[in-house]
Write a protein that holds these residues in place. Structure first.
Motif, PDB file in Angstrom:
ATOM      1  N   ASP A 128       0.894  -1.273  -0.055  1.00 45.25           N
ATOM      2  CA  ASP A 128      -0.077   0.185  -0.073  1.00 45.25           C
ATOM      3  C   ASP A 128       0.747   1.291   0.046  1.00 45.25           C
ATOM      4  O   ASP A 128       0.366   2.194   0.743  1.00 45.25           O
ATOM      5  CB  ASP A 128      -0.960  -0.149   1.181  1.00 45.25           C
ATOM      6  CG  ASP A 128      -2.348  -0.164   0.863  1.00 45.25           C
ATOM      7  OD1 ASP A 128      -2.520  -0.440  -0.492  1.00 45.25           O
ATOM      8  OD2 ASP A 128      -3.262  -0.417   1.620  1.00 45.25           O
ATOM      9  N   PRO A 147      -5.535   9.211  -9.694  1.00 44.38           N
ATOM     10  CA  PRO A 147      -6.057   7.901  -8.724  1.00 44.38           C
ATOM     11  C   PRO A 147      -5.173   6.638  -9.068  1.00 44.38           C
ATOM     12  O   PRO A 147      -5.383   6.467 -10.413  1.00 44.38           O
ATOM     13  CB  PRO A 147      -7.579   7.703  -9.137  1.00 44.38           C
ATOM     14  CG  PRO A 147      -7.940   9.063  -9.093  1.00 44.38           C
ATOM     15  CD  PRO A 147      -6.870   9.909  -9.987  1.00 44.38           C
ATOM     16  N   SER A 193      -5.325   2.502  -8.121  1.00 46.27           N
ATOM     17  CA  SER A 193      -6.033   1.363  -7.399  1.00 46.27           C
ATOM     18  C   SER A 193      -5.562   0.226  -7.415  1.00 46.27           C
ATOM     19  O   SER A 193      -5.003  -0.132  -8.588  1.00 46.27           O
ATOM     20  CB  SER A 193      -7.415   1.778  -7.595  1.00 46.27           C
ATOM     21  OG  SER A 193      -7.897   1.419  -8.974  1.00 46.27           O
ATOM     22  N   ASP A 205      -7.154  -4.169  -7.521  1.00 50.75           N
ATOM     23  CA  ASP A 205      -8.085  -4.833  -6.955  1.00 50.75           C
ATOM     24  C   ASP A 205      -7.495  -6.247  -6.883  1.00 50.75           C
ATOM     25  O   ASP A 205      -6.723  -7.016  -8.014  1.00 50.75           O
ATOM     26  CB  ASP A 205      -8.892  -5.181  -8.289  1.00 50.75           C
ATOM     27  CG  ASP A 205     -10.123  -6.007  -8.633  1.00 50.75           C
ATOM     28  OD1 ASP A 205     -10.073  -6.845  -7.555  1.00 50.75           O
ATOM     29  OD2 ASP A 205     -10.737  -6.224  -9.300  1.00 50.75           O
ATOM     30  N   VAL A 231      -3.554  -3.393 -11.114  1.00 51.77           N
ATOM     31  CA  VAL A 231      -3.396  -2.107 -10.774  1.00 51.77           C
ATOM     32  C   VAL A 231      -3.804  -1.214 -11.706  1.00 51.77           C
ATOM     33  O   VAL A 231      -3.738  -1.515 -13.102  1.00 51.77           O
ATOM     34  CB  VAL A 231      -1.905  -1.869 -10.517  1.00 51.77           C
ATOM     35  CG1 VAL A 231      -1.503  -0.526 -10.400  1.00 51.77           C
ATOM     36  CG2 VAL A 231      -1.156  -2.699  -9.464  1.00 51.77           C
ATOM     37  N   ARG A 232      -4.638  -0.238 -11.618  1.00 54.47           N
ATOM     38  CA  ARG A 232      -5.179   0.622 -12.588  1.00 54.47           C
ATOM     39  C   ARG A 232      -4.811   2.160 -12.163  1.00 54.47           C
ATOM     40  O   ARG A 232      -5.099   2.833 -10.948  1.00 54.47           O
ATOM     41  CB  ARG A 232      -6.694   0.670 -12.405  1.00 54.47           C
ATOM     42  CG  ARG A 232      -7.624   1.271 -13.441  1.00 54.47           C
ATOM     43  CD  ARG A 232      -9.131   1.184 -13.093  1.00 54.47           C
ATOM     44  NE  ARG A 232      -9.873   1.927 -13.904  1.00 54.47           N
ATOM     45  CZ  ARG A 232     -10.150   1.870 -15.332  1.00 54.47           C
ATOM     46  NH1 ARG A 232      -9.782   0.298 -15.746  1.00 54.47           N
ATOM     47  NH2 ARG A 232     -11.020   2.543 -15.901  1.00 54.47           N
ATOM     48  N   TRP A 233      -4.300   2.759 -13.004  1.00 54.30           N
ATOM     49  CA  TRP A 233      -4.122   4.352 -13.035  1.00 54.30           C
ATOM     50  C   TRP A 233      -4.804   4.945 -13.825  1.00 54.30           C
ATOM     51  O   TRP A 233      -4.820   4.803 -14.863  1.00 54.30           O
ATOM     52  CB  TRP A 233      -2.504   4.365 -13.296  1.00 54.30           C
ATOM     53  CG  TRP A 233      -1.958   5.740 -13.012  1.00 54.30           C
ATOM     54  CD1 TRP A 233      -2.342   6.672 -12.100  1.00 54.30           C
ATOM     55  CD2 TRP A 233      -0.700   6.425 -13.724  1.00 54.30           C
ATOM     56  NE1 TRP A 233      -1.487   7.594 -12.327  1.00 54.30           N
ATOM     57  CE2 TRP A 233      -0.496   7.641 -13.322  1.00 54.30           C
ATOM     58  CE3 TRP A 233      -0.090   6.011 -14.636  1.00 54.30           C
ATOM     59  CZ2 TRP A 233       0.333   8.560 -13.723  1.00 54.30           C
ATOM     60  CZ3 TRP A 233       1.000   6.790 -15.392  1.00 54.30           C
ATOM     61  CH2 TRP A 233       0.868   8.195 -14.684  1.00 54.30           C
ATOM     62  N   GLN A 234      -5.854   5.758 -13.259  1.00 60.44           N
ATOM     63  CA  GLN A 234      -6.784   6.425 -14.028  1.00 60.44           C
ATOM     64  C   GLN A 234      -6.312   7.926 -14.184  1.00 60.44           C
ATOM     65  O   GLN A 234      -6.668   8.771 -13.253  1.00 60.44           O
ATOM     66  CB  GLN A 234      -8.111   6.435 -13.135  1.00 60.44           C
ATOM     67  CG  GLN A 234      -9.227   7.172 -13.683  1.00 60.44           C
ATOM     68  CD  GLN A 234      -9.736   6.252 -14.880  1.00 60.44           C
ATOM     69  OE1 GLN A 234      -9.865   5.193 -14.613  1.00 60.44           O
ATOM     70  NE2 GLN A 234     -10.140   6.722 -15.886  1.00 60.44           N
TER      71      GLN A 234
END
Length: 157
Positions: A59, A66, A68, A70, A76-79
């Motif tokens: 973490d 953002p 996040s 899952d 990993v998702r970088w928006q």
């Protein structure tokens, strides 16, 4: 760009644990993401990637946009949203970083295992209305972008 590192660009140690990695012992790495752009703005920019088997997300994250994780899909998702034209060319590139840890299995001895799979950037060019999809190569314990750690990625017993 996506890069795995054990040492910072200035030589400071970021990772923990044995280098080269050792069977049954945990080594942590930082994953650095960097987006640049050319002449057209890109909307709905997202960078996704999957953690390889045996890799855990920690973490510890550094990102303005953002980022996040899952745990069910190990994704990993970088928006990032909008990537303005010329980002990284006279304008600051969009960057993010996060920490992972990896504990090699006995079956991985003598190998250079993957850490990150399927790094994919997607978005839409605002001028041409074309969908953009850029798949990057996987990242492994062979830290090619880390001059100090390069060549120290083969798992040892």
């Amino acid at each position: 760009e996506a890069a795995a590192r054990y040492f910072a660009f200035g030589g400071e140690q970021l990772g923990r644990g044995p280098l080269p990695p050792r069977v049954g012992r945990t080594t942590s790495y930082w994953i650095f993401l960097k987006l640049t752009n050319t002449s057209n703005t890109v909307n709905d920019g997202v960078l996704t990637l999957r953690l390889a088997p045996g890799v855990r997300f920690l973490d510890r994250v550094s990102a303005k946009e953002p980022l996040s994780f899952d745990p069910d899909s190990q994704t990993v998702r970088w928006q990032v949203g909008t990537v303005p034209a010329w980002t990284g060319s006279g304008f600051t590139a969009l960057e993010a970083a996060f920490e992972i840890m990896f504990t090699p299995a006995t079956s991985q001895a003598g190998q250079v295992p993957p850490l990150i799979l399927d790094p994919l950037f997607s978005g839409q060019d605002t001028e041409t209305k074309q969908a953009i999809k850029i798949l990057l190569p996987p990242l492994t314990t062979n830290l090619t972008s880390d001059a100090i750690a390069a060549g120290k990625g083969t798992v040892r017993l």
